[in-house]
Write an enzyme that holds these catalytic residues in place. Structure first.
Site, PDB file in Angstrom:
ATOM      1  N   THR A   1      63.665   6.777 -43.515  1.00 21.31           N
ATOM      2  CA  THR A   1      63.288   7.168 -42.161  1.00 21.31           C
ATOM      3  C   THR A   1      62.743   8.595 -42.129  1.00 21.31           C
ATOM      4  O   THR A   1      63.329   9.505 -42.706  1.00 21.31           O
ATOM      5  CB  THR A   1      64.495   7.063 -41.227  1.00 21.31           C
ATOM      6  OG1 THR A   1      65.022   5.748 -41.307  1.00 21.31           O
ATOM      7  CG2 THR A   1      64.107   7.369 -39.795  1.00 21.31           C
TER       8      THR A   1
ATOM      9  N   ARG B   1      79.945  11.174 -39.577  1.00 23.99           N
ATOM     10  CA  ARG B   1      80.925  11.949 -40.337  1.00 23.99           C
ATOM     11  C   ARG B   1      81.101  13.303 -39.661  1.00 23.99           C
ATOM     12  O   ARG B   1      80.839  13.465 -38.480  1.00 23.99           O
ATOM     13  CB  ARG B   1      80.443  12.120 -41.792  1.00 23.99           C
ATOM     14  CG  ARG B   1      80.387  10.823 -42.586  1.00 23.99           C
ATOM     15  CD  ARG B   1      80.115  11.088 -44.062  1.00 23.99           C
ATOM     16  NE  ARG B   1      78.851  11.794 -44.271  1.00 23.99           N
ATOM     17  CZ  ARG B   1      77.675  11.185 -44.378  1.00 23.99           C
ATOM     18  NH1 ARG B   1      77.612   9.877 -44.302  1.00 23.99           N
ATOM     19  NH2 ARG B   1      76.562  11.872 -44.562  1.00 23.99           N
TER      20      ARG B   1
ATOM     21  N   HIS C   1      66.745  13.395 -40.912  1.00 25.83           N
ATOM     22  CA  HIS C   1      67.363  12.082 -40.656  1.00 25.83           C
ATOM     23  C   HIS C   1      68.752  12.016 -41.273  1.00 25.83           C
ATOM     24  O   HIS C   1      69.712  11.574 -40.630  1.00 25.83           O
ATOM     25  CB  HIS C   1      66.477  10.976 -41.230  1.00 25.83           C
ATOM     26  CG  HIS C   1      67.089   9.608 -41.151  1.00 25.83           C
ATOM     27  ND1 HIS C   1      67.320   8.970 -39.957  1.00 25.83           N
ATOM     28  CD2 HIS C   1      67.533   8.767 -42.124  1.00 25.83           C
ATOM     29  CE1 HIS C   1      67.876   7.781 -40.196  1.00 25.83           C
ATOM     30  NE2 HIS C   1      68.014   7.641 -41.499  1.00 25.83           N
TER      31      HIS C   1
ATOM     32  N   ASP D   1      64.114   1.483 -51.483  1.00 22.38           N
ATOM     33  CA  ASP D   1      64.066   2.292 -50.270  1.00 22.38           C
ATOM     34  C   ASP D   1      64.804   3.599 -50.520  1.00 22.38           C
ATOM     35  O   ASP D   1      65.954   3.603 -50.973  1.00 22.38           O
ATOM     36  CB  ASP D   1      64.720   1.535 -49.110  1.00 22.38           C
ATOM     37  CG  ASP D   1      64.453   2.195 -47.761  1.00 22.38           C
ATOM     38  OD1 ASP D   1      63.412   2.868 -47.636  1.00 22.38           O
ATOM     39  OD2 ASP D   1      65.267   2.025 -46.852  1.00 22.38           O
TER      40      ASP D   1
ATOM     41  N   GLU E   1      58.839   4.602 -41.550  1.00 20.08           N
ATOM     42  CA  GLU E   1      58.717   4.995 -42.947  1.00 20.08           C
ATOM     43  C   GLU E   1      57.275   4.832 -43.429  1.00 20.08           C
ATOM     44  O   GLU E   1      56.453   4.187 -42.782  1.00 20.08           O
ATOM     45  CB  GLU E   1      59.640   4.144 -43.835  1.00 20.08           C
ATOM     46  CG  GLU E   1      61.100   4.157 -43.391  1.00 20.08           C
ATOM     47  CD  GLU E   1      62.048   3.546 -44.416  1.00 20.08           C
ATOM     48  OE1 GLU E   1      61.672   3.459 -45.613  1.00 20.08           O
ATOM     49  OE2 GLU E   1      63.170   3.165 -44.030  1.00 20.08           O
TER      50      GLU E   1
ATOM     51  N   LYS F   1      69.715  -4.857 -43.625  1.00 19.52           N
ATOM     52  CA  LYS F   1      68.347  -4.427 -43.923  1.00 19.52           C
ATOM     53  C   LYS F   1      67.471  -5.563 -44.447  1.00 19.52           C
ATOM     54  O   LYS F   1      66.254  -5.547 -44.251  1.00 19.52           O
ATOM     55  CB  LYS F   1      68.375  -3.331 -44.998  1.00 19.52           C
ATOM     56  CG  LYS F   1      69.126  -2.072 -44.606  1.00 19.52           C
ATOM     57  CD  LYS F   1      68.272  -1.160 -43.768  1.00 19.52           C
ATOM     58  CE  LYS F   1      68.909   0.218 -43.649  1.00 19.52           C
ATOM     59  NZ  LYS F   1      68.061   1.142 -42.905  1.00 19.52           N
TER      60      LYS F   1
END
Length: 422
Positions: A356, A149, A140, A133, A208, A260
């Protein structure tokens, strides 16, 4: 122009207006019926076409196509025949269903190989050997970086220099229509001193696209951006389900794991790169300049419309995302070149997902994490209820299609219903 892509082609089959599957598409998949074992198929309009039966009837005469290749539970052996063979099959199917080409008598024998789509079960089309992935949408990445952050330094230092990725779990990739159970695991609330265990409270989708490898390499080999498309058989819709609370607690220092690996949903049809060739577009400008092995020539992005609906168990659903694959900062050729630059070998059936896909506007964000901005701006459903993330009983429905010159090449659907924790 690729022969089978001719926008003027018409089929002798009745194809509903706006169908994802005109004669110019010819994707590949695997189906079964109550009386027939799994085998390779394509789809035209609302009909699934049994390619194994067509081969038995001699319609692929002159193409080196072993019978057992089409009587198979997966597309892997078919893809491994190579693009010269699989392209020949696609072109022949185009001829067989061409309204104006009467060299073949396919229409007269159609009852032997045609099935209405509602009468068959579509299966996972690929035996996935390994799954990677990526994290290749700059919008994104900026959104997530700003959320978790410093907004002024949303992108980590490496992001503009390489396609970030991680090795995911292949065993839990499932075909559209397969329900999933809400995952459970550890999470830690902001104000808590220690983690707790239980069902995920922040279950999310990730919009995706995936590409499927159709040509293997040896350990130590690398694939250049100029050769990458030779190794990519086709593409599928991909929902990378994510448990955000589990993910947030576990991902430092080694990245996603249980947040995930519980499920990823794919569409049942693999649409070939040939079929979407007319929809190539330029990608975003990359700055700073990439290293030489990531440089490429030509248009490597695709104008591929994407949408996501949330459908509650009762009442009307709502479209929560309308995005486009053309937004991808890192394209598939760069992803594959980077994947193999260290000598990592590829196997037929390997799957790589884009990460994404988000655009610049809120309505094009490809996850609930972004759409609701970490739950602070809930989505109001038609019945007045709110969604910060995905509820039990909700079905997430993804669609994708390209459209140009009166031709629509679609990917069908990738849908999955969320069941309570098991």
């Amino acid at each position: 122009m690729i022969k089978a892509n001719n926008p003027k082609l018409q089929s002798w089959l009745d194809i509903p207006e706006g169908s994802d599957f005109p004669i110019q598409n010819i994707p590949f998949g695997i189906f079964k019926t109550k009386k027939q074992a799994p085998r390779v198929c394509t789809r035209i309009g609302d009909h699934v076409v049994d390619l194994a039966k067509m081969n038995d009837l001699g319609f692929f005469e002159g193409i080196d196509l072993p019978k057992n290749t089409l009587r198979n539970q997966y597309l892997n052996d078919f893809m491994a025949l190579g693009k010269s063979t699989t392209r020949a099959v696609r072109d022949r199917i185009s001829d067989l269903f061409n309204k104006r080409l009467r060299k073949w008598n396919a229409k007269e024998k159609a009852d032997q190989f045609l099935h209405k789509v509602e009468s068959v079960n579509m299966l996972l089309p690929v035996q996935v050997r390994d799954y990677t992935d990526f994290y290749s949408s700059i919008e994104h990445a900026k959104n997530v970086g700003a959320m978790f952050r410093d907004p002024k330094n949303a992108l980590l230092p490496n992001w503009r220099h390489l396609p970030v990725g991680y090795h995911g779990r292949a065993s839990s990739i499932i075909v559209s229509g397969t329900p999933i159970h809400r995952p459970k695991g550890q999470s830690k609330a902001k104000d808590a001193t220690k983690p707790s265990f239980g069902p995920s409270r922040l279950l999310d989708f990730e919009l995706e696209m995936a590409f499927v490898i159709g040509k293997s390499t040896e350990l130590g080999d690398t694939v250049s951006t100029s050769k990458a498309e030779d190794y990519i058989f086709g593409m599928m819709l991909f929902n990378d389900w994510s448990a955000r609370d589990i993910q947030a607690w576990e991902y430092v220092p080694l990245g996603p794991f249980l947040g995930k690996s519980f499920a990823s949903t794919v569409s049942p049809w693999v649409v070939t790169l040939d079929a979407i060739d007319p929809f190539r577009v330029k990608g975003p400008k990359q700055s700073p300049k990439v290293l030489p092995y990531l440089e490429y020539e030509g248009d490597k992005n695709y104008d591929l419309n994407l949408s996501v609906d949330i459908l509650p168990e009762e009442g009307k659903g709502k479209t929560v995302c309308q995005s486009n694959f053309k937004f991808m900062y890192w394209n598939m050729c760069q992803q594959l070149a980077h994947h193999t630059i260290n000598g990592c070998n590829l196997n037929v059936g390997d799957m790589c997902a884009s990460g994404t896909i988000s655009g610049k506007n809120k309505n094009s964000y490809g996850s609930m994490l972004e759409i609701t901005w970490r739950g602070s701006k809930p989505v109001t459903m038609p019945d007045g209820s709110e969604r910060k993330f995905i509820n039990d009983g909700d079905t997430v429905l993804m669609k994708g299609w390209c459209e140009k010159d009166g031709v629509r090449i679609g990917f069908g659907e990738a849908s999955g219903k969320v069941l309570p924790v098991k």
